[in-house]
Design a protein around this motif. Structure first.
Motif, short mmCIF file in Angstrom:
data_model
loop_
_atom_site.label_atom_id
_atom_site.label_comp_id
_atom_site.label_asym_id
_atom_site.label_seq_id
_atom_site.Cartn_x
_atom_site.Cartn_y
_atom_site.Cartn_z
N GLN A 56 -39.71 -53.72 28.08
CA GLN A 56 -39.51 -54.74 29.12
C GLN A 56 -40.68 -54.76 30.10
OE1 GLN A 56 -38.57 -54.00 32.63
NE2 GLN A 56 -38.79 -56.20 33.02
N SER A 57 -41.17 -53.58 30.46
CA SER A 57 -42.29 -53.53 31.41
C SER A 57 -43.55 -54.14 30.81
CB SER A 57 -42.56 -52.08 31.84
OG SER A 57 -42.87 -51.28 30.71
N THR A 58 -43.76 -53.95 29.52
CA THR A 58 -44.90 -54.54 28.83
C THR A 58 -44.81 -56.06 28.83
OG1 THR A 58 -45.15 -52.61 27.40
CG2 THR A 58 -46.14 -54.66 26.62
N SER A 60 -42.99 -57.99 30.83
CA SER A 60 -43.09 -58.50 32.20
C SER A 60 -44.53 -58.55 32.67
CB SER A 60 -42.26 -57.65 33.15
OG SER A 60 -40.90 -57.78 32.87
N SER A 61 -45.28 -57.50 32.39
CA SER A 61 -46.68 -57.44 32.80
C SER A 61 -47.51 -58.54 32.13
CB SER A 61 -47.24 -56.05 32.45
OG SER A 61 -48.62 -56.00 32.67
#
Length: 123
Positions: A56-58, A60-61
């Motif tokens: 998810q962080s990937t 989103s970034s």
């Protein structure tokens, strides 16, 4: 100034900087996967995460990066954000890239610098 110039004028490196930035924004595998997925319709980060198998962080970034580049836009619906391609011309670019890859037999994948096994020293 366009990327493809007439024979009478020559584009300088500085003239090409916006095009270079565009291609760099699409050069990351995760960003390109996101763009390809959004080509089939809008999606939330959770859907992109599930569909692409990325953290998810990937996602989103990279969505934030694509949004900053003006390639992706977000639409609020309550507390949810649905992302889509901001410019339909991006579909034309992807289609042209697929046509070029098919025409060359994906020869660029064999490039010693940028190919599948190459070490991209430019990034």
């Amino acid at each position: 100034m366009s990327i493809i110039e007439s024979e009478k004028s020559v584009a300088t490196t500085r003239d090409l900087e916006p095009a270079v930035a565009l291609f760099r924004s699409l050069s990351d595998p995760a960003r390109l996967a996101i763009v390809r997925r959004l080509a089939s319709g809008e999606a939330r980060v959770a859907e992109l995460t599930r569909d692409l198998g990325l953290a998810q962080s990937t996602v989103s970034s990279h969505v934030a990066c694509l949004k900053d580049c003006g390639l992706v836009s977000g639409r609020m619906e309550g507390r949810r954000v649905f992302y889509s391609l901001a410019r339909p011309e991006l579909l034309d670019l992807l289609s042209a890239a697929e046509t070029l890859l098919a025409a060359t037999g994906s020869a660029v994948a064999l490039c010693p610098t940028y190919g599948v096994d190459g070490q991209d020293s430019a990034c």
